[in-house]
Design an enzyme around this catalytic site. Structure first.
Site, PDB file in Angstrom:
ATOM      1  N   ASP A  33       3.733  21.501   5.022  1.00  0.00           N
ATOM      2  CA  ASP A  33       2.584  21.036   5.676  1.00  0.00           C
ATOM      3  C   ASP A  33       1.821  22.356   6.214  1.00  0.00           C
ATOM      4  OD1 ASP A  33       1.789  17.925   7.073  1.00  0.00           O
ATOM      5  OD2 ASP A  33       0.648  19.792   7.675  1.00  0.00           O
ATOM      6  N   THR A 125      -3.347   5.868  -3.465  1.00  0.00           N
ATOM      7  CA  THR A 125      -4.023   4.763  -2.548  1.00  0.00           C
ATOM      8  C   THR A 125      -4.558   3.491  -3.412  1.00  0.00           C
ATOM      9  OG1 THR A 125      -5.817   4.483  -1.009  1.00  0.00           O
ATOM     10  CG2 THR A 125      -5.953   6.296  -2.557  1.00  0.00           C
ATOM     11  N   ASP A 126      -4.700   2.610  -2.818  1.00  0.00           N
ATOM     12  CA  ASP A 126      -5.370   1.289  -3.273  1.00  0.00           C
ATOM     13  C   ASP A 126      -6.675   1.676  -3.731  1.00  0.00           C
ATOM     14  OD1 ASP A 126      -6.072   1.262  -0.669  1.00  0.00           O
ATOM     15  OD2 ASP A 126      -5.691  -1.032  -0.649  1.00  0.00           O
ATOM     16  N   GLU A 127      -7.299   2.656  -2.872  1.00  0.00           N
ATOM     17  CA  GLU A 127      -8.724   2.996  -2.936  1.00  0.00           C
ATOM     18  C   GLU A 127      -8.997   3.555  -4.467  1.00  0.00           C
ATOM     19  OE1 GLU A 127     -10.780   4.804   0.097  1.00  0.00           O
ATOM     20  OE2 GLU A 127      -9.913   4.026   1.532  1.00  0.00           O
ATOM     21  N   TYR A 153     -13.310  10.976  -1.440  1.00  0.00           N
ATOM     22  CA  TYR A 153     -11.937  10.873  -1.254  1.00  0.00           C
ATOM     23  C   TYR A 153     -11.253  10.142  -2.187  1.00  0.00           C
ATOM     24  CZ  TYR A 153      -7.566   8.592   0.545  1.00  0.00           C
ATOM     25  OH  TYR A 153      -6.398   8.376   0.740  1.00  0.00           O
ATOM     26  N   LYS A 157      -8.477  11.169  -5.031  1.00  0.00           N
ATOM     27  CA  LYS A 157      -7.041  10.889  -5.325  1.00  0.00           C
ATOM     28  C   LYS A 157      -6.996  10.410  -6.792  1.00  0.00           C
ATOM     29  CE  LYS A 157      -4.309  10.136  -2.452  1.00  0.00           C
ATOM     30  NZ  LYS A 157      -3.050  10.909  -1.969  1.00  0.00           N
ATOM     31  N   HIS A 279     -19.800   1.734   1.249  1.00  0.00           N
ATOM     32  CA  HIS A 279     -18.470   1.192   1.840  1.00  0.00           C
ATOM     33  C   HIS A 279     -17.748   0.237   1.093  1.00  0.00           C
ATOM     34  CE1 HIS A 279     -17.245  -0.297   5.977  1.00  0.00           C
ATOM     35  NE2 HIS A 279     -16.335  -0.371   5.199  1.00  0.00           N
TER      36      HIS A 279
HETATM   37  P1  NAD Z   1      -3.016  12.114   7.403  1.00  0.00           P
HETATM   38  O1  NAD Z   1      -4.412  12.727   7.292  1.00  0.00           O
HETATM   39  O2  NAD Z   1      -2.404  11.650   8.576  1.00  0.00           O
HETATM   40  O3  NAD Z   1      -1.849  13.477   7.034  1.00  0.00           O
HETATM   41  C1  NAD Z   1      -2.125  14.448   6.041  1.00  0.00           C
HETATM   42  C2  NAD Z   1      -1.063  15.457   6.247  1.00  0.00           C
HETATM   43  O4  NAD Z   1      -1.129  16.329   5.131  1.00  0.00           O
HETATM   44  C3  NAD Z   1      -1.242  16.302   7.643  1.00  0.00           C
HETATM   45  O5  NAD Z   1      -0.016  16.613   8.304  1.00  0.00           O
HETATM   46  C4  NAD Z   1      -1.902  17.815   7.107  1.00  0.00           C
HETATM   47  O6  NAD Z   1      -1.747  18.904   7.669  1.00  0.00           O
HETATM   48  C5  NAD Z   1      -1.372  17.854   5.655  1.00  0.00           C
HETATM   49  N1  NAD Z   1      -2.236  18.520   4.420  1.00  0.00           N
HETATM   50  C6  NAD Z   1      -3.492  18.397   4.311  1.00  0.00           C
HETATM   51  N2  NAD Z   1      -3.924  19.270   3.373  1.00  0.00           N
HETATM   52  C7  NAD Z   1      -2.782  19.999   3.240  1.00  0.00           C
HETATM   53  C8  NAD Z   1      -2.540  21.142   2.243  1.00  0.00           C
HETATM   54  N3  NAD Z   1      -3.807  21.579   1.656  1.00  0.00           N
HETATM   55  N4  NAD Z   1      -1.315  21.495   2.174  1.00  0.00           N
HETATM   56  C9  NAD Z   1      -0.172  21.200   3.019  1.00  0.00           C
HETATM   57  N5  NAD Z   1      -0.523  20.011   3.892  1.00  0.00           N
HETATM   58  C10 NAD Z   1      -1.752  19.569   3.890  1.00  0.00           C
HETATM   59  O7  NAD Z   1      -2.669  11.164   6.294  1.00  0.00           O
HETATM   60  P2  NAD Z   1      -1.780   9.911   6.073  1.00  0.00           P
HETATM   61  O8  NAD Z   1      -2.581   8.793   6.557  1.00  0.00           O
HETATM   62  O9  NAD Z   1      -0.475  10.129   6.630  1.00  0.00           O
HETATM   63  O10 NAD Z   1      -1.796   9.640   4.218  1.00  0.00           O
HETATM   64  C11 NAD Z   1      -0.658  10.622   3.798  1.00  0.00           C
HETATM   65  C12 NAD Z   1      -0.957  10.325   2.080  1.00  0.00           C
HETATM   66  O11 NAD Z   1      -0.807   8.522   2.096  1.00  0.00           O
HETATM   67  C13 NAD Z   1      -2.039  10.493   1.636  1.00  0.00           C
HETATM   68  O12 NAD Z   1      -1.878  10.997   0.262  1.00  0.00           O
HETATM   69  C14 NAD Z   1      -3.206   9.210   1.533  1.00  0.00           C
HETATM   70  O13 NAD Z   1      -3.919   9.482   0.486  1.00  0.00           O
HETATM   71  C15 NAD Z   1      -2.098   8.351   1.247  1.00  0.00           C
HETATM   72  N6  NAD Z   1      -2.543   7.009   1.900  1.00  0.00           N
HETATM   73  C16 NAD Z   1      -2.704   6.797   3.172  1.00  0.00           C
HETATM   74  C17 NAD Z   1      -2.842   5.519   3.481  1.00  0.00           C
HETATM   75  C18 NAD Z   1      -3.258   5.122   4.766  1.00  0.00           C
HETATM   76  O14 NAD Z   1      -3.663   4.242   5.342  1.00  0.00           O
HETATM   77  N7  NAD Z   1      -3.321   6.181   5.821  1.00  0.00           N
HETATM   78  C19 NAD Z   1      -2.940   4.269   2.488  1.00  0.00           C
HETATM   79  C20 NAD Z   1      -2.431   4.557   1.247  1.00  0.00           C
HETATM   80  C21 NAD Z   1      -1.956   5.846   1.020  1.00  0.00           C
HETATM   81  O1  DAU Z   2      -6.424   1.724   1.597  1.00  0.00           O
HETATM   82  C1  DAU Z   2      -5.919   2.801   1.874  1.00  0.00           C
HETATM   83  C2  DAU Z   2      -6.615   3.803   2.757  1.00  0.00           C
HETATM   84  O2  DAU Z   2      -6.832   3.319   3.842  1.00  0.00           O
HETATM   85  C3  DAU Z   2      -6.232   5.335   2.634  1.00  0.00           C
HETATM   86  O3  DAU Z   2      -6.244   5.448   1.199  1.00  0.00           O
HETATM   87  C4  DAU Z   2      -7.118   5.962   3.496  1.00  0.00           C
HETATM   88  O4  DAU Z   2      -6.356   7.457   3.621  1.00  0.00           O
HETATM   89  C5  DAU Z   2      -6.961   5.599   4.955  1.00  0.00           C
HETATM   90  O5  DAU Z   2      -7.891   6.344   5.808  1.00  0.00           O
HETATM   91  C6  DAU Z   2      -7.822   4.257   4.736  1.00  0.00           C
HETATM   92  O6  DAU Z   2      -8.999   4.162   4.389  1.00  0.00           O
HETATM   93  P1  DAU Z   2     -10.382   3.194   5.091  1.00  0.00           P
HETATM   94  O7  DAU Z   2     -11.555   3.900   4.817  1.00  0.00           O
HETATM   95  O8  DAU Z   2      -9.951   1.795   4.527  1.00  0.00           O
HETATM   96  O9  DAU Z   2      -9.653   3.446   6.680  1.00  0.00           O
HETATM   97  P2  DAU Z   2     -10.688   3.642   7.966  1.00  0.00           P
HETATM   98  O10 DAU Z   2      -9.605   3.399   9.153  1.00  0.00           O
HETATM   99  O11 DAU Z   2     -11.294   4.782   7.852  1.00  0.00           O
HETATM  100  O12 DAU Z   2     -11.472   2.567   7.777  1.00  0.00           O
HETATM  101  C7  DAU Z   2     -10.945   0.845   7.904  1.00  0.00           C
HETATM  102  C8  DAU Z   2     -12.205   0.141   7.888  1.00  0.00           C
HETATM  103  O13 DAU Z   2     -12.969   0.058   9.070  1.00  0.00           O
HETATM  104  C9  DAU Z   2     -13.194   0.503   6.812  1.00  0.00           C
HETATM  105  O14 DAU Z   2     -13.780  -0.649   6.107  1.00  0.00           O
HETATM  106  C10 DAU Z   2     -14.249   1.179   7.818  1.00  0.00           C
HETATM  107  C11 DAU Z   2     -14.482   0.675   9.090  1.00  0.00           C
HETATM  108  N1  DAU Z   2     -14.288   1.398  10.060  1.00  0.00           N
HETATM  109  C12 DAU Z   2     -13.743   2.703  10.293  1.00  0.00           C
HETATM  110  C13 DAU Z   2     -14.150   3.663  11.491  1.00  0.00           C
HETATM  111  C14 DAU Z   2     -13.112   4.677  11.425  1.00  0.00           C
HETATM  112  C15 DAU Z   2     -15.345   1.037  11.273  1.00  0.00           C
HETATM  113  O15 DAU Z   2     -15.938  -0.005  11.249  1.00  0.00           O
HETATM  114  N2  DAU Z   2     -15.446   1.837  12.342  1.00  0.00           N
HETATM  115  C16 DAU Z   2     -14.939   3.146  12.406  1.00  0.00           C
HETATM  116  O16 DAU Z   2     -15.190   3.734  13.380  1.00  0.00           O
END
Ligand code: NAD
Ligand code: DAU
Length: 339
Positions: A33, A125-127, A153, A157, A279
């Site tokens: 990391d 991701t589903d995105e 983003y 991905k 959005h």
């Molecule tokens: P996060 O932002 O919390 O963590 C990302 C981690 O990656 C951090 O520890 C950061 O230091 C590390 N990182 C970033 N750039 C790096 C680099 N160049 N080299 C090495 N390490 C690096 O992310 P998360 O929410 O835990 O998501 C993890 C994975 O899951 C991502 O690939 C994201 O696209 C995917 N994902 C997230 C969600 C969600 O809801 N959070 C849902 C579906 C998929």
């Molecule tokens: O679907 C998977 C994805 O979910 C992952 O790939 C991404 O890494 C993860 O960040 C997340 O993306 P979203 O954009 O859906 O998550 P976020 O928490 O940023 O926002 C969730 C929803 O809430 C979105 O519709 C935007 C809205 N939002 C978000 C923030 C931060 C607000 O209304 N206010 C806010 O301040």
């Protein structure tokens, strides 16, 4: 097995490492990391001295560093969680998203090829599927839904997913991809919807809801995601994609109201702000394939998971308070100051 887990100091990666050390004590986990703003070594403090765990601070784009680590560790499997993960940041500046999410993924796969067909799993991701209309609740993302992204983003991905597909087909690299819906749970960085609303509520600060709050996300407790990834890397078919989600769609405004009520605060804190550019309206996963092929089903009901998550943030102020006082202050001002 020796498993390199990238991004393990972030939200899902850290939960995954805890899960793996608990469920598979026979495996060795090497966490790679970079510790960007989203990575937090203190999250991994409970396992830093674990005999089957090693932490390495490194950028996945650092080709020489990554090759050196592979030379040393000779991994059987690489699971790539490392990414720039926040949509709003990608709208401000896409460049680091392209670098880490696309180039970084290719460096890791080149290392897998160089050191002999190491199995590679891409946490996607589903995105990548774009969004679904709000008025068609019958539609879901399947693995066959075309890739059609909305943000820098999700495009980065999707670029990585296409490269994984190409490496499998061109070089025969043993790969899998999982595409999960929105996760929630402990250790999520405070910029994301659920932790942001919790800590703002606790500080009696305005709760910034984008647009009218009607966008829908499909929420999954993080440990259910970890279990699904574990199943895919052990039993998933090579070259296959698996969608992960638990049929738990919620409108943003309903999540925010639920948090407000759980914390005993007033709905007057809710503030509607300018919408996110581009959005996505609705995400909804059809998890039929992972259920039918690997027997996966979510285990945590949203009503339980969200309460557990809120309690976790209440009991772990020592984790998030230092984060929201650092660089995060400037980030928050820039994103929400004049919104
Ligand atoms: P996060 O932002 O919390 O963590 C990302 C981690 O990656 C951090 O520890 C950061 O230091 C590390 N990182 C970033 N750039 C790096 C680099 N160049 N080299 C090495 N390490 C690096 O992310 P998360 O929410 O835990 O998501 C993890 C994975 O899951 C991502 O690939 C994201 O696209 C995917 N994902 C997230 C969600 C969600 O809801 N959070 C849902 C579906 C998929
Ligand atoms: O679907 C998977 C994805 O979910 C992952 O790939 C991404 O890494 C993860 O960040 C997340 O993306 P979203 O954009 O859906 O998550 P976020 O928490 O940023 O926002 C969730 C929803 O809430 C979105 O519709 C935007 C809205 N939002 C978000 C923030 C931060 C607000 O209304 N206010 C806010 O301040």
């Amino acid at each position: 097995m020796t498993i390199i887990v990238t991004g393990g100091a972030g939200f899902i990666g850290s939960n995954f490492i805890f899960y793996m050390l608990r469920e598979h004590p026979e495996d060795r986990i090497v966490c790679l990391d970079k510790l960007t703003y989203a990575g937090n070594l203190s999250t991994l403090a409970p396992v830093l001295e674990h005999p089957n765990f090693r932490f390495v601070r490194m950028d996945i784009c650092d080709r020489d560093g990554v090759y050196g680590l592979f030379e040393e560790e000779r991994p059987d499997l690489v699971i790539n969680f490392a990414a720039e993960s926040h949509v709003d940041r990608s709208i401000e500046d896409p460049s680091v998203f392209l670098q880490t999410n696309i180039i970084g993924t290719s460096v890791l796969m080149d290392a897998c090829r160089k050191y002999g067909g190491v199995r590679f799993h891409q946490v996607s991701t589903d995105e990548v599927y774009g969004d679904l209309p709000l008025d068609r609740p019958d539609l879901f993302f399947t693995e066959e839904t075309p890739i059609c992204t909305s943000s820098p983003y999700s495009s980065s991905k999707a670029g990585a997913d296409l490269l994984v597909h190409a490496y499998q087909r061109t070089y025969g690299l043993p790969t899998t991809i999982s595409r999960c819906s929105n996760n929630y749970g402990p250790y999520q960085f405070p910029e994301k919807l659920i932790p942001l609303m919790i800590h703002n509520c606790l500080q009696e600060k305005p709760l910034p809801v984008y647009g009218q709050g009607l966008n829908v996300r499909d929420w999954l407790y993080v440990e259910d995601h970890c279990r699904a990834v574990d199943l895919v890397v052990r039993k998933g078919g090579i070259g296959q994609v698996y969608n992960i989600g638990g049929h738990n769609e919620m409108r943003n405004i309903d999540i925010v109201r639920l948090i407000v009520h759980e914390l005993g605060r007033s709905e007057e804190l809710i503030t509607y702000v300018t919408d996110r550019k581009g959005h996505d309206l609705r995400y909804a996963i059809d998890p039929a394939k992972i259920h039918a092929e690997l027997g996966w089903l979510p285990e945590t009901r949203f009503a339980d998971g969200i309460r557990r998550t809120i309690r976790w943030y209440l009991e772990h102020r020592d984790w998030w308070e230092p984060i929201i006082t650092g660089e995060y202050t400037q980030y928050y001002e820039k994103m929400y100051g004049n919104r």
